[in-house]
Design an enzyme around this catalytic site. Structure first.
Site, PDB file in Angstrom:
ATOM      1  N   ASP A  70       0.690  -1.053  -0.212  1.00 25.64           N
ATOM      2  CA  ASP A  70       0.018  -0.043   0.022  1.00 25.64           C
ATOM      3  C   ASP A  70       0.824   1.160  -0.060  1.00 25.64           C
ATOM      4  OD1 ASP A  70      -2.297   1.505   0.396  1.00 25.64           O
ATOM      5  OD2 ASP A  70      -2.273   1.431   2.435  1.00 25.64           O
TER       6      ASP A  70
ATOM      7  N   ASN B  56      -9.738   0.173  -0.553  1.00 28.79           N
ATOM      8  CA  ASN B  56      -9.076   0.017   0.508  1.00 28.79           C
ATOM      9  C   ASN B  56      -9.638   0.477   1.715  1.00 28.79           C
ATOM     10  OD1 ASN B  56      -7.165  -0.235  -1.443  1.00 28.79           O
ATOM     11  ND2 ASN B  56      -5.637   1.122  -0.752  1.00 28.79           N
TER      12      ASN B  56
HETATM   13  P1  13P Z   1      -9.102   4.177   5.434  1.00 37.14           P
HETATM   14  O1  13P Z   1      -8.201   4.106   6.541  1.00 37.14           O
HETATM   15  O2  13P Z   1     -10.016   5.545   5.193  1.00 37.14           O
HETATM   16  O3  13P Z   1      -9.916   3.021   5.441  1.00 37.14           O
HETATM   17  O4  13P Z   1      -8.293   4.191   4.144  1.00 37.14           O
HETATM   18  C1  13P Z   1      -7.537   3.267   3.686  1.00 37.14           C
HETATM   19  C2  13P Z   1      -6.556   3.384   2.796  1.00 37.14           C
HETATM   20  O5  13P Z   1      -6.932   3.934   1.757  1.00 37.14           O
HETATM   21  C3  13P Z   1      -5.384   2.775   2.481  1.00 37.14           C
HETATM   22  O6  13P Z   1      -4.662   3.001   1.598  1.00 37.14           O
END
Ligand code: 13P
Length: 292
Positions: free
Chosen positions: A80, A230
Site C-alpha cells: 500500500d 482500501n
Molecule cells: P481508510 O483508513 O480511510 O479506510 O483508508 C485506507 C486506505 O485507503 C489505505 O490505502
C-alpha cells in the site's frame, strides 16, 4: 490461494463487485481478514503500508504468505502506497504479489516516469502494479498519509497515464480521504467524475479511504468501475474499541488469549459486513479453485 492483483481484479471488474483491501499490521488483523473471507467465501486483499512493514519487519510477510496460500479463497498480498523504487523491490523480494507505486505528489510526467519504472520491474516477475493519479486526502489520526487538499483525477490524463505506464489498476481521487472525516469536510464521492474516468480507462479502478463513507455511495462507486476498495480505519477502530472495553472490564488481565478474541471477533464482523457491501461475498467460487 495466492494470486496477483491483475488476475484477481479482472474477475471483480467483469462481474461488477469490489474486493476489499485491508491493512494488516499484526497477526490479529491477518486472522481477521482470512477468517472473514473464508466465512463469506469472498476474495480479499491483505495490504501492508511502508509504515506498517517497518513496524512488523520483513519476516512478517512469510507469515502472511503462509496464511494466504493455505486458504481456499483467493488472496493478494499488496504493498500500500509504495513511495520509492526501494519500497517496490523490497516488497517483491518479500513475496508480495502486487505493489502500489504512489508518485501522485509529483508532476504528471514525473509520476508517469516513476510508475513506468515500477511496472517494468514488477511485471518481469509477474507482480501487478497500482498507480495513482490525483491526490487522496488525509484526516487526523491516519498514518497512511495523503494531501491536505484533494486534487481530483483528470479523466483525459488518466487515459494517457494508464496507456503510458502499463499499470494494472489505477487509484483515483474522487473525494475520499484516509481516516475519519471531520463533520465540516465534504467527503462525498464524486460519482460524475468517476463515471468519466471509467469511460476513458478500461482497467479496474481503486478507491482509497474506504472508511466512514455512506454505504449508498460505495455501492454506486462499485457500479462505475471501482473493483478494489482500501479499508483500514473502520476495521482498526472496531478492533481497538472492543479491546479498550475488554481492558476496562478486566483491569488485571494481561494474557493475549484473554484480551484478543473479543476484539478479533468485532473486527471480523465489521469486515464481513464490508464484504457484503462491496458485493464480494460468495464470489470466491468464480475463481474456480476447486471446492470452497
Ligand atoms: P481508510 O483508513 O480511510 O479506510 O483508508 C485506507 C486506505 O485507503 C489505505 O490505502
Amino acid at each position: 490461494m495466492l494470486m496477483n492483483m491483475k488476475d484477481l481484479l479482472l474477475v471483480a471488474y467483469e462481474n461488477k463487485f469490489a474486493v476489499g483491501s485491508f491493512n494488516v499490521a499484526n497477526s490479529e488483523f491477518v486472522k481477521v481478514v482470512v477468517s472473514a473471507a473464508e466465512e463469506q467465501k469472498s476474495p480479499a486483499i491483505l495490504q501492508i503500508h511502508p509504515n506498517e512493514i517497518n513496524l512488523v519487519t520483513d519476516e512478517f510477510v512469510a507469515y502472511v504468505r503462509e496464511a494466504a496460500s493455505k486458504s481456499k479463497v483467493p488472496f493478494v498480498i499488496h504493498l500500500d502506497h509504495g513511495a520509492t523504487i526501494d519500497d517496490i523491490t523490497r516488497s517483491i523480494r518479500n513475496g508480495y504479489t502486487s505493489v502500489m507505486m504512489d508518485a501522485s505528489h509529483l508532476p504528471f510526467e514525473e509520476n508517469m516516469a516513476l510508475t513506468k519504472k515500477a511496472v517494468e520491474l514488477a511485471h518481469m516477475v509477474g507482480v501487478s502494479v497500482e498507480g495513482e493519479l490525483g491526490t487522496i486526502g488525509s484526516n487526523e489520526g491516519s498514518s497512511e498519509g495523503g494531501a491536505d487538499e484533494i486534487l481530483y483525477t483528470n479523466p483525459d490524463e488518466a487515459a494517457i497515464f494508464v496507456e503510458t505506464t502499463g499499470i494494472d489498476t489505477l487509484a483515483v481521487a474522487v473525494g475520499t480521504s484516509h481516516g475519519l472525516y471531520p463533520e465540516t469536510k465534504d467527503h462525498s464521492i464524486k460519482i460524475d467524475r468517476l463515471m468519466k474516468i471509467h469511460e476513458k480507462v478500461n482497467i479496474p479502478l481503486v478507491l482509497h479511504g474506504g472508511s466512514d463513507n455512506p454505504d449508498e455511495e460505495i455501492r454506486q462507486a462499485v457500479e462505475h468501475g471501482i473493483a478494489k476498495i482500501n479499508l483500514s480505519t473502520d476495521m482498526k477502530r472496531a478492533f481497538y474499541n472492543q479491546l479498550r472495553a475488554t481492558l476496562d472490564e478486566n483491569p488485571n488481565a494481561y494474557e493475549p488469549d484473554i484480551l484478543m478474541p473479543e476484539a478479533t471477533k468485532a473486527a471480523i464482523e465489521l469486515v464481513k459486513k464490508k464484504m457484503d457491501l462491496f458485493g464480494s461475498t460468495g464470489k470466491a467460487s468464480l475463481y474456480k479453485l476447486g471446492e470452497i
